[in-house]
Enzyme design. Sequence first.
Site, PDB file in Angstrom:
ATOM      1  N   GLU A  29      44.604  -8.798  15.754  1.00  0.00           N
ATOM      2  CA  GLU A  29      43.834  -9.788  16.828  1.00  0.00           C
ATOM      3  C   GLU A  29      42.277  -9.274  16.687  1.00  0.00           C
ATOM      4  O   GLU A  29      41.716  -9.682  17.682  1.00  0.00           O
ATOM      5  CB  GLU A  29      44.374  -9.471  18.197  1.00  0.00           C
ATOM      6  N   GLY A  71      56.964  -4.794  21.995  1.00  0.00           N
ATOM      7  CA  GLY A  71      56.538  -4.361  20.565  1.00  0.00           C
ATOM      8  C   GLY A  71      55.486  -3.411  20.389  1.00  0.00           C
ATOM      9  O   GLY A  71      55.407  -2.492  19.496  1.00  0.00           O
ATOM     10  N   ASP A  72      54.495  -3.719  21.391  1.00  0.00           N
ATOM     11  CA  ASP A  72      53.457  -2.670  21.565  1.00  0.00           C
ATOM     12  C   ASP A  72      53.797  -1.394  21.974  1.00  0.00           C
ATOM     13  O   ASP A  72      53.210  -0.327  21.585  1.00  0.00           O
ATOM     14  CB  ASP A  72      52.265  -3.378  22.457  1.00  0.00           C
ATOM     15  N   ASN A  91      57.842  -8.019  13.408  1.00  0.00           N
ATOM     16  CA  ASN A  91      58.974  -8.525  14.248  1.00  0.00           C
ATOM     17  C   ASN A  91      59.505  -9.654  12.825  1.00  0.00           C
ATOM     18  O   ASN A  91      58.942  -9.743  11.986  1.00  0.00           O
ATOM     19  CB  ASN A  91      58.946  -9.160  15.648  1.00  0.00           C
ATOM     20  N   GLY A 139      46.339  -7.044  25.590  1.00  0.00           N
ATOM     21  CA  GLY A 139      45.755  -7.040  24.204  1.00  0.00           C
ATOM     22  C   GLY A 139      46.537  -6.157  23.448  1.00  0.00           C
ATOM     23  O   GLY A 139      46.869  -4.889  23.935  1.00  0.00           O
ATOM     24  N   GLY A 179      55.193  -6.632  32.951  1.00  0.00           N
ATOM     25  CA  GLY A 179      54.193  -6.210  32.658  1.00  0.00           C
ATOM     26  C   GLY A 179      54.209  -5.152  31.621  1.00  0.00           C
ATOM     27  O   GLY A 179      55.080  -4.953  30.858  1.00  0.00           O
ATOM     28  N   GLY A 198      46.082  -4.225  20.818  1.00  0.00           N
ATOM     29  CA  GLY A 198      45.437  -2.760  20.895  1.00  0.00           C
ATOM     30  C   GLY A 198      45.382  -2.076  22.082  1.00  0.00           C
ATOM     31  O   GLY A 198      45.642  -0.845  22.049  1.00  0.00           O
ATOM     32  N   LEU A 205      63.665  -5.814  15.871  1.00  0.00           N
ATOM     33  CA  LEU A 205      64.636  -7.006  16.138  1.00  0.00           C
ATOM     34  C   LEU A 205      64.917  -7.070  17.566  1.00  0.00           C
ATOM     35  O   LEU A 205      65.964  -7.365  17.721  1.00  0.00           O
ATOM     36  CB  LEU A 205      65.817  -6.682  15.098  1.00  0.00           C
ATOM     37  N   ASP A 238      45.456 -10.684  30.560  1.00  0.00           N
ATOM     38  CA  ASP A 238      46.727 -11.269  30.391  1.00  0.00           C
ATOM     39  C   ASP A 238      46.475 -12.049  31.809  1.00  0.00           C
ATOM     40  O   ASP A 238      46.750 -11.503  32.724  1.00  0.00           O
ATOM     41  CB  ASP A 238      47.881 -10.358  30.190  1.00  0.00           C
TER      42      ASP A 238
HETATM   43  O1  RIB Z   1      51.904  -8.110  22.716  1.00  0.00           O
HETATM   44  C1  RIB Z   1      51.671  -8.673  24.037  1.00  0.00           C
HETATM   45  C2  RIB Z   1      49.969  -8.699  23.812  1.00  0.00           C
HETATM   46  O2  RIB Z   1      49.678  -9.859  23.226  1.00  0.00           O
HETATM   47  C3  RIB Z   1      49.625  -9.320  25.670  1.00  0.00           C
HETATM   48  O3  RIB Z   1      49.380  -8.116  26.171  1.00  0.00           O
HETATM   49  C4  RIB Z   1      48.566 -10.078  24.975  1.00  0.00           C
HETATM   50  O4  RIB Z   1      47.203  -9.888  25.456  1.00  0.00           O
HETATM   51  C5  RIB Z   1      48.607 -10.361  23.553  1.00  0.00           C
HETATM   52  O5  RIB Z   1      47.763  -9.654  22.805  1.00  0.00           O
END
Ligand code: RIB
Length: 310
Positions: free
Chosen positions: A140, A251-252, A180, A40, A287, A42, A217, A14
Amino acid sequence: MTGVVVVIGSMNQDVVCEVAKLPGPGETVLAAGSRTNPGGKGANQAVAAAKAGGCVEFVGRVGRDSAAAALRDSLGAAGVKTAGLQEVPGVRTGRAYITVAGGENQIVVDPGANFVWACGVESAESELLGSADVVVAQLEIPRSVVTRAAELARRFVLNAAPAAQLDDELLRRCDPLVVNEYELAAISGAPTGSRAQAAQAARVLCLRGAPSVVVTLGAAGSVLARSTPDSVEITYQAAPQVDSVDSTGAGDAYVGALSAALADGADLPAAVAFATAAASLSVRSPGTHAAYPTRAQIDAALAAVPAAHN
Ligand code: RIB
């Protein structure tokens, strides 16, 4: 936690620029600063799941370059096993260009190696996927890889990001589908501007066959829709109010924590509450991987998560 989570997905370097205001079309703005982070969807979800206490394996593709080495190190530092991470010669590791303004962000991804699966899902990877308690994927990586992972999984969690149309066969395997409000609108074709509209759109996806749908949300919490034999049950989960410094990858954090809790045997409402606590902690610092909370931090924050209601 003892359950095994296999995350199959993307890994990106990123490149993050901090600005006062997100630029509009045709607009140039000066950044206050920039940095490079591991990312990313994943990789982020794998790290979030591991920090939340899961036993996590990652399956993905990177280039043969310095970015890949740094990303592999970041996963390893969080305790994620990377035997399923393959280097693809002659292709660059994925890269994401992220602009952050306060709590908001814009992201453009150059997928690079994430989309180069010359032999599809290989047999050792199939074994990993088939033996996991929970398999998690995002969009992705190639759709054929996501579909194969869903077929092999005992329990499949799909974070449909970036948004794309989903066929009913894939929807039937998502327990849950996590989206989302923008992704939900793109997939369902229904409006999602309010919480009630998001619930209705999630209901539509359950009626198309998804066993469960979770709609995130942001500060407004999440909506859980679950198919029952004769209806769709809707539950609202509010989020604790926090000052957001950087929502990138929140969200991740949610998907990773949710998956770790499911792999540990939690039911979906309990996993949603756990994920809500994790995501609310993740936005408090900049981050992704470094911002994700540990199991102890999530457990402590759970007390501030409001009770869910119908
Ligand atoms: O969800 C955030 C991520 O989306 C970032 O880290 C970026 O790499 C994209 O995959």
